[in-house]
Design a protein around this motif. Sequence first.
Motif, PDB file in Angstrom:
ATOM      1  N   ALA A 140       0.834  -1.203   0.000  1.00 54.11           N
ATOM      2  CA  ALA A 140       0.000   0.000   0.000  1.00 54.11           C
ATOM      3  C   ALA A 140       0.867   1.250   0.000  1.00 54.11           C
ATOM      4  CB  ALA A 140      -0.923  -0.004   1.216  1.00 54.11           C
ATOM      5  N   ILE A 141       2.008   1.188   0.671  1.00 56.38           N
ATOM      6  CA  ILE A 141       2.889   2.357   0.707  1.00 56.38           C
ATOM      7  C   ILE A 141       3.488   2.610  -0.668  1.00 56.38           C
ATOM      8  CG2 ILE A 141       5.103   3.184   1.583  1.00 56.38           C
ATOM      9  CD1 ILE A 141       4.394   1.911   4.242  1.00 56.38           C
ATOM     10  N   ASP A 144      -0.943   2.428  -3.707  1.00 54.23           N
ATOM     11  CA  ASP A 144      -2.221   2.013  -3.146  1.00 54.23           C
ATOM     12  C   ASP A 144      -3.325   2.095  -4.184  1.00 54.23           C
ATOM     13  OD1 ASP A 144      -4.186   4.544  -2.165  1.00 54.23           O
ATOM     14  OD2 ASP A 144      -2.122   5.021  -2.664  1.00 54.23           O
ATOM     15  N   THR A 147      -5.172   5.822  -4.802  1.00 54.85           N
ATOM     16  CA  THR A 147      -4.433   6.856  -5.542  1.00 54.85           C
ATOM     17  C   THR A 147      -4.226   6.442  -6.986  1.00 54.85           C
ATOM     18  OG1 THR A 147      -3.087   6.784  -3.552  1.00 54.85           O
ATOM     19  CG2 THR A 147      -2.621   8.525  -5.101  1.00 54.85           C
ATOM     20  N   ARG A 445     -10.047  10.789   5.232  1.00 54.88           N
ATOM     21  CA  ARG A 445      -9.430   9.581   5.770  1.00 54.88           C
ATOM     22  C   ARG A 445     -10.454   8.498   5.977  1.00 54.88           C
ATOM     23  NH1 ARG A 445      -4.975   9.904  10.111  1.00 54.88           N
ATOM     24  NH2 ARG A 445      -3.603  11.266   8.945  1.00 54.88           N
TER      25      ARG A 445
ATOM     26  N   ASP B  47       2.199  10.955   9.707  1.00 55.90           N
ATOM     27  CA  ASP B  47       0.940  11.406   9.109  1.00 55.90           C
ATOM     28  C   ASP B  47       0.887  11.132   7.610  1.00 55.90           C
ATOM     29  OD1 ASP B  47       0.261  14.259  11.210  1.00 55.90           O
ATOM     30  OD2 ASP B  47      -0.664  12.274  11.115  1.00 55.90           O
ATOM     31  N   PHE B  49       2.210   8.726   6.031  1.00 59.27           N
ATOM     32  CA  PHE B  49       1.880   7.320   5.812  1.00 59.27           C
ATOM     33  C   PHE B  49       0.402   7.069   6.071  1.00 59.27           C
ATOM     34  CE2 PHE B  49       5.751   5.267   4.777  1.00 59.27           C
ATOM     35  CZ  PHE B  49       6.767   5.970   5.391  1.00 59.27           C
ATOM     36  N   HIS B  50      -0.127   7.699   7.109  1.00 60.11           N
ATOM     37  CA  HIS B  50      -1.525   7.441   7.444  1.00 60.11           C
ATOM     38  C   HIS B  50      -2.485   7.997   6.417  1.00 60.11           C
ATOM     39  CE1 HIS B  50      -1.427   5.289  11.187  1.00 60.11           C
ATOM     40  NE2 HIS B  50      -0.480   6.070  11.630  1.00 60.11           N
ATOM     41  N   GLU B  51      -2.012   8.884   5.558  1.00 62.96           N
ATOM     42  CA  GLU B  51      -2.879   9.412   4.501  1.00 62.96           C
ATOM     43  C   GLU B  51      -3.202   8.346   3.468  1.00 62.96           C
ATOM     44  OE1 GLU B  51      -3.854  12.931   5.847  1.00 62.96           O
ATOM     45  OE2 GLU B  51      -4.388  12.380   3.801  1.00 62.96           O
ATOM     46  N   ILE B  52      -2.385   7.318   3.398  1.00 67.93           N
ATOM     47  CA  ILE B  52      -2.646   6.258   2.416  1.00 67.93           C
ATOM     48  C   ILE B  52      -3.792   5.398   2.948  1.00 67.93           C
ATOM     49  CG2 ILE B  52      -1.672   4.336   1.131  1.00 67.93           C
ATOM     50  CD1 ILE B  52       1.092   5.461   1.884  1.00 67.93           C
TER      51      ILE B  52
END
Lengths: 485, 184
Positions: A140-141, A144, A147, A445, B47, B49-52
């Motif tokens: 995912a990093i 993903d 996106t 989010r 933060d 990273f957490h946006e993904i």
Amino acid sequence: MTDDQWDTLLFWMEIWIKSVLWYCLIISLLSLVPAILGKELGFRRKYIDALYLIFNWATQHMIDDKTTKLEENSNEAPRTKKRLITKEAMDELTSPETIIDRNRSISQLGRLRRESVLERPDHVQIVEDVVFFLSSGIEAIVEDEVTQCFHSQQIRGWNLLARTNNYSFMNLGLRMSIVWIGGFAWRWMIIFPWRLVVCIVGCLWMMITMSIVSVIGHHSMRLKAAYWANIVTYRIYTRALGAVVNYHAVENLPMNGSVCVANHTTILDVITLSNHRPYALIGQSHGGALGWWQKRLARCTKHIWFERTELRDRQIVTNKLREHCADSDNYPLLIFPEGTCVNNTSVLQFKKGSFEACDRVYPVAIKYNPWFGDAYWNSSQYGMMHYLMRVFTSWAIVADVYYLPVMHRRFSESPINFANRCKSEIAQAGGLVDRIWDGQLKRTRVKQGQKDEIKEDLAKILDDRLVYKRKLDKKNSYLSSEEES
Amino acid sequence: MGAGESKLPDNAEDIAATCELPIKTVNRLWKRFQELDKEKKGVLDADDFHEIHSFHLNPLAPRIIDLFMDATGHCDFEGFCKLVAVFQPCDKKTASDAVNSPQSKARLLFRLFDYEAKCELHQNEVFEILLLMVGSSVEETQLKHIAKRVILETTGGTRHKIEPEDLVRALDMDTVGVKMSAGY
């Protein structure tokens, strides 16, 4: 300046102005007359065929270039045979390019259950669960699913546009550069002004005819005139975009008084569909140029434009929808349930709102061919004017529209399931990937509830394994006790 | 996307060499890094990273972020590439000291558990990971029990703590090689 010089200047200015006016007149007639008659002259389609040949040549050229470079570097690379890249093969070159082959999306947690070999020792299974989450996280990093849906689709070749050039310009040979310059001149200096003029003709037509139609007293005559005014407007706009649209399964064309749902790629989807028959639009009322356009359209056709505050009230929306569908004189309501523009490789989650209000929908799938121009509007990247410039200076917009048979909500089927069923039909017809993600995630989010769901899912999987293990232990102890006796 | 964004990182080739990644992948990762670095800081923080979206859903997200972070709580591009490089696919021919070898992957897995960097895992560390994964859906006593079992079974019933070699031994290297790879 002397009198003579003035005279010459005025003479040339007169010639120039006259040529421009003649140019505009000819273009107007060439676009207006076929639009009114509902016939195509066929120029755009022949143009598309010619472009296929050019792209074929360009892509083959790049393959040859690469092979020659490979051969220069090593003696073992085989020579690729020269093969004609057919239309079908070029369509295959348009599959979305991803950095990673995704098979560990977090939405695949259910697969853990199937993949996990229950006979393996507990500690190995737990560690493999951890590995699943770790790998899923890294995937995912790196890339993903959400996106990815908002990037323009890449083509694995080159369509002679600088904007899609993934190779460095330094590597282009002389022939390619000349072809590119020719293409650039063609697009910017010849067809761009052409399309602008046609666009203005379309706007003028829209303004004039819709105002006239709105004052016609006789009801059925007004309906006929409105239909005609609408469809000619959109036909002219289609020509302004240089769009070639192919309609499939025309027997499923949406009827008046119904709801039509489609996947959303760009604001121009409306034009692509309305080229065939006019639709009633639904959306937020805007200001500026878009607002002006909305008001023009509303003069002789029933559309539903909401104020921003009204959108929050579900009931108002539902009532207006139902009211609209009840009247069989109204055009089918065109709804884009994704709520946002997506890059035309996937279909994102359909919002259930419209599926709550009506039980019968006509699904339509729209697929754009990325070789001729990128139809996707990335509103965070380009403003509307910039986007329109890109469209006007692309080669063309080529689209396939698939009309699907009407779908009814089944007895006791929830709106969400109905929406998902329609979504998967559309995805299948258009050759798009069916995704579960909500398009609004690109702005907000994920909710806490979804996070907790994943933990609960895993807890259930652990529980299932325990139950299975107990059963196995029981069976083994029963068998061993049998042996003893 | 906007002005001020460089097409290639300046030290792309150095990074490609250190992390044993092809240059093409480094460039793609650079694009991705810039996409994640919304405020254009040059480094990523938690933060970002957490946006993904799909990452934020991941129960082990905080631990995975810790793997990326350096002492200052940020992740620079080199660190990003180093970690992602471990997940390259491997096969029988991959050298055991390569960054993407099964052994290297197993060591990364160990680091995930071992957040205090003690080089040994006790019942507590395993319990913490389990707690992250299932949250409050399972009773804590049961989780502690599972953690104890995991330790015992991994060490073959001999000890009460796991060392890196135990993990390497207990796991099937082929499985680790396949499961900890992102094919890119």
